[in-house]
Design an enzyme around this catalytic site. Structure first.
Site, PDB file in Angstrom:
ATOM      1  N   ASP A   1      -1.169   5.034  -4.145  1.00 52.22           N
ATOM      2  CA  ASP A   1      -0.160   4.050  -4.290  1.00 52.22           C
ATOM      3  C   ASP A   1      -1.284   2.796  -4.328  1.00 52.22           C
ATOM      4  O   ASP A   1      -1.931   2.593  -3.380  1.00 52.22           O
ATOM      5  CB  ASP A   1       0.761   3.934  -3.175  1.00 52.22           C
ATOM      6  CG  ASP A   1       1.764   2.882  -3.333  1.00 52.22           C
ATOM      7  OD1 ASP A   1       2.672   3.011  -4.494  1.00 52.22           O
ATOM      8  OD2 ASP A   1       1.783   2.072  -2.580  1.00 52.22           O
TER       9      ASP A   1
ATOM     10  N   GLU B   1       1.169   6.064  -9.908  1.00 47.49           N
ATOM     11  CA  GLU B   1       2.563   5.306 -10.698  1.00 47.49           C
ATOM     12  C   GLU B   1       1.792   4.648 -12.109  1.00 47.49           C
ATOM     13  O   GLU B   1       0.717   4.240 -12.058  1.00 47.49           O
ATOM     14  CB  GLU B   1       3.001   4.313 -10.038  1.00 47.49           C
ATOM     15  CG  GLU B   1       4.163   4.732  -8.922  1.00 47.49           C
ATOM     16  CD  GLU B   1       5.095   3.853  -8.247  1.00 47.49           C
ATOM     17  OE1 GLU B   1       6.069   3.789  -8.421  1.00 47.49           O
ATOM     18  OE2 GLU B   1       4.324   3.203  -7.606  1.00 47.49           O
TER      19      GLU B   1
ATOM     20  N   ASP C   1       3.865   2.106   2.254  1.00 46.32           N
ATOM     21  CA  ASP C   1       2.990   2.568   1.304  1.00 46.32           C
ATOM     22  C   ASP C   1       2.518   4.321   1.393  1.00 46.32           C
ATOM     23  O   ASP C   1       2.170   5.017   0.128  1.00 46.32           O
ATOM     24  CB  ASP C   1       1.620   2.029   1.505  1.00 46.32           C
ATOM     25  CG  ASP C   1       1.900   0.308   1.116  1.00 46.32           C
ATOM     26  OD1 ASP C   1       2.680   0.244   0.490  1.00 46.32           O
ATOM     27  OD2 ASP C   1       1.130  -0.493   1.659  1.00 46.32           O
TER      28      ASP C   1
END
Length: 370
Positions: free
Chosen positions: A182, A268, A350
């Site tokens: 992330d 992502e 996170d």
């Protein structure tokens, strides 16, 4: 596999003078035939093709004899660049081609390797019409040279990008390790294992950013085009280059470590352009250089035979509990930790997001395999 190697070269005064002339001739050819294409189309409604321009260039050299003193392949490449610009314009990929300016801080030209006229011996590279030039690099250049691009940056330094084919890929052994990462602002990279990789050289980058701001304030008070204006402009370019080099070096180290350790990496898909519209976070997002890191990670994953999985940008990785999959709608950016009301697990925002990205990435890779 094709790969380009960027090296810094150190031309002498004669070679530097040749580069300046070569940049000017390529720019002249590009602008001349851009003007010719405009004129022919407005007068006759016809389009000048690349072959038409190439024939006209041969005739132009008879009147402009100084075009014969430079590398002819570089002039042909200028025509190809012009043709490519029009192709992209017709496909609505970019705007209408514009004239090239000699005041552009970055100048470049491209030439091809024909009959081994470009070759490397030790720490020297031979370029057409230029001769042997010293260069410096930490990389081992391998493969067959296809073409080179000579570039002068805003700092005044000269670089050569060497495009090679048949470069051997260094593929790592397949292992069963996978991870989800992330990207964030306060924490640069968070791995689902709980490991946190902080933004490299944070204090040094902050100092360079402050220096750039200070120099830009000075630049705004100088007369445009004056000697002091150009001096400060060069200092700004050097500061930007130093900042880029620091990030480039550390991003490659991070990407190398991740690809060595993990066979599957999930992350992502970030809509960085959309995120920059947030006035409160745009500056912080720009400083983190996410796009640069993602590009380097993609390159390393391809070189080493690793799989990089991109998760849908709308997947709610932060708002989903990785234990029971409860979806917390009212989670805001200020909530760095939260407790799941369904299962009672307390999550670090996170790390929870990285775990969810990891799980989603494994789902995608299983769907691809079966």
């Amino acid at each position: 596999m094709y790969k380009s190697f960027v090296v810094r070269i150190y031309p002498d005064e004669v070679q530097e003078s040749f580069f300046i002339n070569q940049f000017g001739c390529c720019r002249f050819v590009f602008n001349t035939f851009l003007d010719a294409k405009k004129t022919v189309y407005s007068d006759n409604g016809e389009y000048l093709s690349f072959y038409d321009c190439s024939t006209m260039l041969t005739e132009l050299k008879k009147s402009k004899t100084w075009l014969k003193r430079v590398d002819s392949q570089a002039l042909i490449e200028s025509l190809k660049n012009l043709e490519n610009a029009f192709d992209r314009f017709f496909k609505h990929l970019n705007k209408y081609p514009r004239y090239k300016s000699k005041y552009n801080p970055v100048q470049s030209y491209k030439t091809n390797n024909i009959n081994n006229n470009i070759r490397i011996e030790g720490k020297r590279i031979r370029l057409p019409k230029v001769g042997w030039i010293r260069f410096r690099t930490h990389q081992k250049i391998s493969g067959k040279i296809q073409s080179v691009t000579v570039k002068q940056k805003a700092s005044g330094k000269y670089f050569v990008s060497i495009l090679c084919k048949d470069v051997t890929r260094h593929v790592f052994k397949i292992n069963n390790r996978s991870c989800g990462i992330d990207l964030g602002i306060s924490r640069f990279v968070t791995i689902n294992t709980g490991e946190i990789i902080h933004f490299p050289q944070q204090n040094k980058i902050i100092q360079l950013d402050k220096k750039i701001q200070r120099l830009q304030r000075k630049l705004s008070k100088k007369e445009i085009g004056s000697k002091n204006y150009n001096k400060i402009k060069k200092k700004i370019a050097l500061a930007y280059e130093k900042r880029h080099n620091i990030l480039d070096y550390h991003f490659y180290k991070i990407a190398q470590r991740l690809t060595e350790k993990y066979h599957v990496i999930s992350m992502e898909t970030l809509n960085i352009k959309g995120m920059l519209k947030n006035s409160r976070l745009s500056r912080s997002i720009q400083e983190k250089s996410w796009h640069m890191f993602i590009r380097i990670l993609e390159q390393k994953a391809y070189e080493h035979g690793r799989k990089l999985i991109h998760i849908d940008q709308w997947y709610p990785s932060s708002k989903t509990c990785n234990n029971c999959k409860y979806h917390k709608e009212d989670l805001t950016l200020n909530n760095r930790t939260w407790t799941c009301p369904h299962c009672g697990n307390r999550h670090d925002r996170d790390i929870n997001a990285a775990k969810n990205i990891h799980h989603e990435g494994l789902k995608i890779i299983n769907q691809i395999q079966y």
